[in-house]
Design an enzyme around this catalytic site. Structure first.
Site, PDB file in Angstrom:
ATOM      1  N   GLU A  12       9.118  15.692  15.645  1.00  0.00           N
ATOM      2  CA  GLU A  12       9.488  15.668  14.229  1.00  0.00           C
ATOM      3  C   GLU A  12       8.565  16.616  13.464  1.00  0.00           C
ATOM      4  O   GLU A  12       7.347  16.411  13.424  1.00  0.00           O
ATOM      5  CB  GLU A  12       9.332  14.242  13.689  1.00  0.00           C
ATOM      6  CG  GLU A  12       9.767  14.115  12.254  1.00  0.00           C
ATOM      7  CD  GLU A  12       9.595  12.689  11.720  1.00  0.00           C
ATOM      8  OE1 GLU A  12       8.536  12.084  11.947  1.00  0.00           O
ATOM      9  OE2 GLU A  12      10.537  12.204  11.071  1.00  0.00           O
ATOM     10  N   LYS A  53       0.843  -1.202   0.000  1.00  0.00           N
ATOM     11  CA  LYS A  53       0.000   0.000   0.000  1.00  0.00           C
ATOM     12  C   LYS A  53       0.872   1.244   0.000  1.00  0.00           C
ATOM     13  O   LYS A  53       1.583   1.509   0.971  1.00  0.00           O
ATOM     14  CB  LYS A  53      -0.891   0.039   1.248  1.00  0.00           C
ATOM     15  CG  LYS A  53      -1.919   1.175   1.135  1.00  0.00           C
ATOM     16  CD  LYS A  53      -2.606   1.479   2.439  1.00  0.00           C
ATOM     17  CE  LYS A  53      -2.007   2.660   3.157  1.00  0.00           C
ATOM     18  NZ  LYS A  53      -2.017   3.915   2.384  1.00  0.00           N
ATOM     19  N   VAL A 107       1.705   6.006  13.742  1.00  0.00           N
ATOM     20  CA  VAL A 107       1.065   4.895  13.019  1.00  0.00           C
ATOM     21  C   VAL A 107       1.833   3.594  13.263  1.00  0.00           C
ATOM     22  O   VAL A 107       1.227   2.524  13.354  1.00  0.00           O
ATOM     23  CB  VAL A 107       0.927   5.217  11.507  1.00  0.00           C
ATOM     24  CG1 VAL A 107       0.363   4.029  10.751  1.00  0.00           C
ATOM     25  CG2 VAL A 107       0.034   6.430  11.306  1.00  0.00           C
TER      26      VAL A 107
END
Ligand code: NAD
Length: 500
Positions: free
Chosen positions: A400, A193, A250
């Site tokens: 970040e 993906k 994630v």
């Protein structure tokens, strides 16, 4: 409905046409998503829609996984020898080379990176990576263990099976090649993906994969959103491993989904907040040039970006002056202009996220030494930005940002800077600049990071492992090390005469 995307590039750096099916690629065919819905793909230089691509669902993931399993049991996996896997990977590398300019142009259009960088780095490195792993495909072997004379014991490094691969938008084609190379070389089948923001080069690659002759089902592409398709991959009971590159946020969800489903094997390549340490005895001009490359390369959208620049007090003022000059000299503009160093940020989301970080820096009392603002009126361009007068607790020092935003921090001595540099949850990369070899190497060894660069930054090679300490990841990509992430070790013990 997903159709064919045709685009004529008529730019100063590339003139040519591309045309390809925008469907999912499952079992060797381009197909619509089962819900027949689509996703808009946007040009970050203008904010306008380029094309629509097919949107996959969890059902399409099931179909792709079934195709991958079938290929694994029949035409790939242990059924395709190393020489054959190598031949097909080499063929793919050749086809990528033949289409290199086209791939670079699609990447620039879709991601916003400059065509020049896409040629010199993304596509060149992607081709090198596929070719490098082609070289490994027929060199995967186990060991023989000495036990006793009436026994033969050996190990086999077998492919894991069906591997789910989820990649980000910052280096779309390159991340695809880092994932496909070792997975295919070792005989795994793939359900991949790409990011919903930058799916085009991955789709274009599927036609090249097809032409190279990989058996149907060996590589399957499911374009879709993270919370649907990505979640379906990471929680799938018939996917044996998931390899993920993306944010730490994630990455956590992937690990949780793997744990809650079938305890699938995982590798995670996550975020960073890399320190770049410049000592008084560094070659100042070189340090300035590398520091600029460290933070502004790929518009700051690099996991290894040297976003915390620590400068020793003796050269701090001079460094800042020269670094500011260098930052000002980098042209922000059209990805297809040969003079552009920095293109737009990848999306409106990312643009807003960076601007929020810049605002937080101001709100928390840091000084905007340079930039901090939008460039132009169209697209998602942000000027190179330098913050000074920061404190360690500020968000812009700890988190970040993933944009062209660096903080320049003064330090006194080696112990002081190592303490500050390691004061982060991340540990992806670090750099040190000094002409004293002992100081440079001592520092490199004391930094908690998966990669330590000495007198350079952002250097990556197909044969050098890359990955993170701490919350920057689990496992390594590239080099021989990546092969270990794609094989399962089986011990075989043969009785040569022991009687029961
Ligand atoms: P992201 O984590 O938002 O998305 C990465 C991928 O995960 C995308 O394909 C996305 O659709 C998918 N995803 C989102 N939610 C998901 C979910 N719930 N389940 C499964 N998949 C899901 O990251 P991004 O914004 O695309 O990329 C930037 C990040 O990637 C940065 O943090 C950067 O540091 C990291 N990165 C790391 C490396 C490395 O080698 N360590 C390399 C490149 C980028």
């Amino acid at each position: 409905m997903a159709t064919v995307f045709t685009h004529e590039f008529n730019t100063p750096v590339y003139k040519g046409k591309t045309s390809f099916n925008t469907g999912l690629y499952i079992n060797g065919k381009f197909v619509e998503g089962s819900d027949k819905t689509t996703i808009d793909v946007t040009n970050p230089a203008t904010g306008k829609v380029i094309t629509k691509i097919a949107e996959a669902t969890a059902k399409d993931v099931d179909i792709a996984v079934a195709a991958a399993h079938k290929a694994f049991e029949t035409t790939w996996g242990l059924n395709a020898g190393g020489a054959e896997r190598s031949r097909l990977l080499l063929k793919l590398a050749l086809l990528m080379e033949e289409h290199q300019q086209e791939l670079a142009a699609i990447e620039a259009l879709d991601n916003g990176k400059t065509f020049t960088w896409a040629m010199d780095l993304d596509t060149t490195f992607a081709i090198d990576t596929i070719r490098y792993y082609a070289g490994w495909a027929d060199k995967i072997h186990g060991q023989v263990q000495e036990t006793d004379e009436k026994k033969l014991s050996y190990t086999r490094h077998e492919p894991i099976g069906v591997v789910g691969q989820i990649i980000p938008w910052n280096f779309p084609l390159l991340m695809m090649s880092w994932k496909l190379g070792p997975a295919l070389a070792t005989g795994n089948c793939v359900v991949l993906k790409p990011s919903e923001f930058t799916p085009l080069t991955a789709i274009r690659m599927c036609e090249l994969i097809d032409r190279a002759g990989f058996p149907p089902g060996t590589v399957n592409l499911v374009t879709g959103y993270g919370n649907t398709v990505g979640a379906a991959i990471s929680s799938h009971m018939k996917i044996d491993k998931v390899a993920f590159t993306g944010s730490t946020l994630v990455g956590r969800k992937i690990m949780e989904a793997a744990a809650k489903s079938n305890l699938k094997d995982i590798t995670l390549e996550l975020g960073g907040k890399s320190p770049n340490i410049i000592f008084n005895d560094a070659d100042l001009e070189q340090a300035v040039n590398w520091a600029a490359h460290g933070i502004y390369w790929n518009h700051g959208q690099a996991c290894s970006a040297g976003s915390r620049i620590f400068v020793q007090s003796g050269i701090y003022d001079e460094f800042l002056e020269k670094f500011t000059e260098k930052s000002r000299s980098l042209k922000v503009g059209d990805p297809f202009d040969v003079d552009s160093y920095q293109g737009p940020q990848v999306s409106k989301n990312q643009y807003d996220r960076i601007m929020d970080y810049i605002q937080s820096g101001k709100d928390q009392g840091a000084t905007v030494h340079l930039g901090g603002d939008r460039n132009g009126t169209e697209g998602y361009y942000i000027n190179p930005t330098i913050f000074t007068n920061t404190t360690p607790d500020m968000k812009i020092v700890q988190e970040e940002i993933f944009g062209p935003v660096g903080v320049v921090i003064k330090f006194e001595d080696e112990d002081d800077v190592i303490r500050q540099a390691n004061d982060t949850v991340f540990g992806l990369a670090a750099a040190v600049f000094s002409q004293n070899i002992n100081r440079a190497l001592n520092t490199a060894h004391r930094l908690k990071a998966g990669t330590a660069w000495v007198n350079c930054v952002n250097q990556l090679h197909a044969n050098v492992p890359f990955g993170g300490f701490k919350q920057s990841g689990i496992g390594r990509e590239l080099g021989e090390y990546a092969l270990h992430n794609y094989t399962a070790v089986k011990s075989v013990q043969v009785n040569l005469g022991h009687v029961m």
